[in-house]
Scaffold this active site. Structure first.
Site, mmCIF file in Angstrom:
data_model
loop_
_atom_site.group_PDB
_atom_site.id
_atom_site.type_symbol
_atom_site.label_atom_id
_atom_site.label_comp_id
_atom_site.label_asym_id
_atom_site.label_seq_id
_atom_site.Cartn_x
_atom_site.Cartn_y
_atom_site.Cartn_z
ATOM 1 N N SER A 144 0.878 -1.168 -0.041
ATOM 2 C CA SER A 144 0.089 0.061 -0.037
ATOM 3 C C SER A 144 0.776 1.179 0.085
ATOM 4 O O SER A 144 2.014 1.181 0.686
ATOM 5 C CB SER A 144 -0.940 0.026 1.364
ATOM 6 O OG SER A 144 -1.572 1.214 1.344
ATOM 7 N N TYR A 157 -0.941 -0.473 10.270
ATOM 8 C CA TYR A 157 -1.298 -0.735 8.957
ATOM 9 C C TYR A 157 0.166 -0.194 8.074
ATOM 10 O O TYR A 157 0.745 -0.759 7.438
ATOM 11 C CB TYR A 157 -2.408 -0.304 8.411
ATOM 12 C CG TYR A 157 -2.584 -0.529 6.899
ATOM 13 C CD1 TYR A 157 -3.036 -1.812 6.625
ATOM 14 C CD2 TYR A 157 -2.784 0.427 5.821
ATOM 15 C CE1 TYR A 157 -3.411 -2.110 5.140
ATOM 16 C CE2 TYR A 157 -3.084 0.047 4.558
ATOM 17 C CZ TYR A 157 -3.420 -1.172 4.244
ATOM 18 O OH TYR A 157 -3.718 -1.724 3.042
HETATM 19 N N1 LIG Z 1 -8.809 -0.945 -0.338
HETATM 20 C C1 LIG Z 1 -7.793 -0.166 -0.236
HETATM 21 O O1 LIG Z 1 -7.778 1.216 -0.156
HETATM 22 C C2 LIG Z 1 -6.442 -0.563 -0.359
HETATM 23 C C3 LIG Z 1 -5.398 0.045 -0.786
HETATM 24 C C4 LIG Z 1 -4.056 -0.314 -0.672
HETATM 25 C C5 LIG Z 1 -3.669 -1.803 -0.448
HETATM 26 N N2 LIG Z 1 -4.867 -2.290 -0.208
HETATM 27 C C6 LIG Z 1 -4.457 -3.809 -0.116
HETATM 28 O O2 LIG Z 1 -5.168 -4.592 -0.789
HETATM 29 C C7 LIG Z 1 -5.440 -6.041 -0.463
HETATM 30 C C8 LIG Z 1 -6.706 -6.430 -0.701
HETATM 31 O O3 LIG Z 1 -7.654 -5.099 -0.072
HETATM 32 P P1 LIG Z 1 -9.198 -4.837 -0.333
HETATM 33 O O4 LIG Z 1 -9.485 -3.508 -0.523
HETATM 34 O O5 LIG Z 1 -9.523 -6.048 -1.514
HETATM 35 O O6 LIG Z 1 -9.677 -5.455 1.025
HETATM 36 P P2 LIG Z 1 -10.876 -6.508 1.380
HETATM 37 O O7 LIG Z 1 -11.967 -6.366 0.517
HETATM 38 O O8 LIG Z 1 -11.360 -6.175 2.842
HETATM 39 O O9 LIG Z 1 -10.216 -7.662 1.282
HETATM 40 C C9 LIG Z 1 -9.242 -8.299 1.985
HETATM 41 C C10 LIG Z 1 -9.243 -9.737 2.181
HETATM 42 O O10 LIG Z 1 -8.039 -10.198 2.820
HETATM 43 C C11 LIG Z 1 -8.618 -11.286 3.528
HETATM 44 N N3 LIG Z 1 -7.823 -11.727 4.647
HETATM 45 C C12 LIG Z 1 -7.383 -10.742 5.760
HETATM 46 N N4 LIG Z 1 -6.641 -11.493 6.471
HETATM 47 C C13 LIG Z 1 -6.643 -12.626 6.362
HETATM 48 C C14 LIG Z 1 -6.182 -13.672 7.026
HETATM 49 N N5 LIG Z 1 -5.534 -13.866 7.939
HETATM 50 N N6 LIG Z 1 -6.192 -14.989 6.265
HETATM 51 C C15 LIG Z 1 -6.920 -14.935 4.988
HETATM 52 N N7 LIG Z 1 -7.385 -13.985 4.474
HETATM 53 C C16 LIG Z 1 -7.510 -12.952 4.976
HETATM 54 C C17 LIG Z 1 -9.771 -11.116 3.665
HETATM 55 O O11 LIG Z 1 -10.692 -12.495 3.866
HETATM 56 P P3 LIG Z 1 -11.643 -12.801 4.912
HETATM 57 O O12 LIG Z 1 -12.504 -11.629 5.112
HETATM 58 O O13 LIG Z 1 -12.348 -14.111 4.451
HETATM 59 O O14 LIG Z 1 -10.913 -13.134 6.188
HETATM 60 C C18 LIG Z 1 -10.304 -10.520 2.659
HETATM 61 O O15 LIG Z 1 -10.769 -11.276 1.431
HETATM 62 C C19 LIG Z 1 -5.099 -5.838 1.179
HETATM 63 O O16 LIG Z 1 -3.638 -6.440 1.367
HETATM 64 C C20 LIG Z 1 -5.062 -4.239 1.414
HETATM 65 O O17 LIG Z 1 -4.229 -4.060 2.523
HETATM 66 C C21 LIG Z 1 -6.047 -1.929 -0.114
#
Ligand SMILES: NC(=O)c1ccc[n+]([C@@H]2O[C@H](COP(=O)([O-])OP(=O)(O)OC[C@H]3O[C@@H](n4cnc5c(N)ncnc54)[C@H](OP(=O)(O)O)[C@@H]3O)[C@@H](O)[C@H]2O)c1
Length: 237
Positions: A144, A157
């Site tokens: 990120s 984070y």
């Molecule tokens: N959205 C943003 O603004 C943003 C910006 C920069 C980077 N990111 C990064 O992009 C990635 C995806 O984010 P997203 O926006 O798609 O968020 P999201 O919709 O909250 O998805 C995150 C996923 O991570 C899974 N997860 C978290 N902890 C886990 C664990 N211990 N074991 C297995 N699965 C786990 C969750 O699965 P479960 O719910 O099934 O546990 C969920 O499917 C993340 O790493 C996030 O930090 C996001």
């Protein structure tokens, strides 16, 4: 650009906003997918959606807590049995728990660390034996911009994503001789369930597909090219 047809891609955090958009994109591109995250129900719904067009054998869902060493070991045993090898791993599992450091307990600190950093370490460790040397295999870790530009809202984070960035760079050096390419993708804010009910102007964020575009670009890069790092963020809105 490289063809993704029949490439075996493991997506962690697959039930999430970016993960499910990536799964849909790679499925259309003809990849064979292994989808994993904790929530078995959401994972099953996504798999059913993709398998609905009669392509069930091209999509495998294996629920796991990716921060649990034993579960991750079992996950990749299962992946090996079902696919024999892996061409690419995209680590998307991660979460943020914002808050004042003074009010944060160690359980929340560890939860953020484990979901972002330990999960990528464990998947990298266990996927390696399944990646054929010199085959153009790839690991893409989604960190990120928060890991590069500190903010006062979510110090845990920021710390975890900075660590994931450095892990990715050091791991990349270790596996370089095997011909495995490792990339960090560092997005700014993306409109997904990640934000929960936090007061954020969602209309000012990127879409999940914006990030998927970048992941797909990395995965389609020819084996002679290494992309170390990509930053992307919303612009002009
Ligand atoms: N959205 C943003 O603004 C943003 C910006 C920069 C980077 N990111 C990064 O992009 C990635 C995806 O984010 P997203 O926006 O798609 O968020 P999201 O919709 O909250 O998805 C995150 C996923 O991570 C899974 N997860 C978290 N902890 C886990 C664990 N211990 N074991 C297995 N699965 C786990 C969750 O699965 P479960 O719910 O099934 O546990 C969920 O499917 C993340 O790493 C996030 O930090 C996001």
């Amino acid at each position: 650009m490289a063809d993704l047809t029949d490439r075996v891609v493991v997506v962690t955090g697959a039930a999430g906003g970016i993960g499910s958009a990536l799964a849909r994109r790679l499925h259309v591109a003809g990849a064979r997918l292994v989808l994993t995250s904790r929530d078995a129900g959401r994972l099953a719904a996504l798999t059913d959606e993709l398998a609905g067009d009669g392509d069930g054998d091209r999509v495998t869902a294996v629920p796991a807590d990716l921060a649990d060493a034993a579960q991750v070991a079992r996950l990749y045993e299962e992946v090996g049995r079902r696919t024999g090898h892996v061409d690419a791993l995209v680590n998307l599992a991660g979460r943020s728990i914002p808050g004042e450091v003074a009010d944060t307990d160690v359980e929340d600190y560890l939860a953020v660390w484990h979901s972002n950093v330990t999960s990528a370490f464990l998947s990298s460790k266990h996927v390696l034996p399944l990646m054929k040397p010199q085959s153009g295999a790839q690991v893409v870790n989604v960190s990120s911009l928060a890991g590069r530009r500190p903010n006062a809202t979510a110090p845990l984070y920021c710390t975890a994503k900075a660590a994931l960035d450095m892990f990715t760079r050091a791991f990349g050096l270790q596996v370089r001789e095997r011909g495995i390419r490792v990339t960090t993708l560092a997005p700014g804010g993306v409109d997904t369930p990640f934000w929960g009910d936090r007061p954020v102007d969602r209309s000012a964020l990127m879409t999940a597909d914006d990030v998927v575009d970048a992941v797909e670009f990395v995965l389609r890069t020819p084996a002679r090219v290494q992309i170390s790092s990509i930053e992307l963020e919303a612009f002009g809105r």
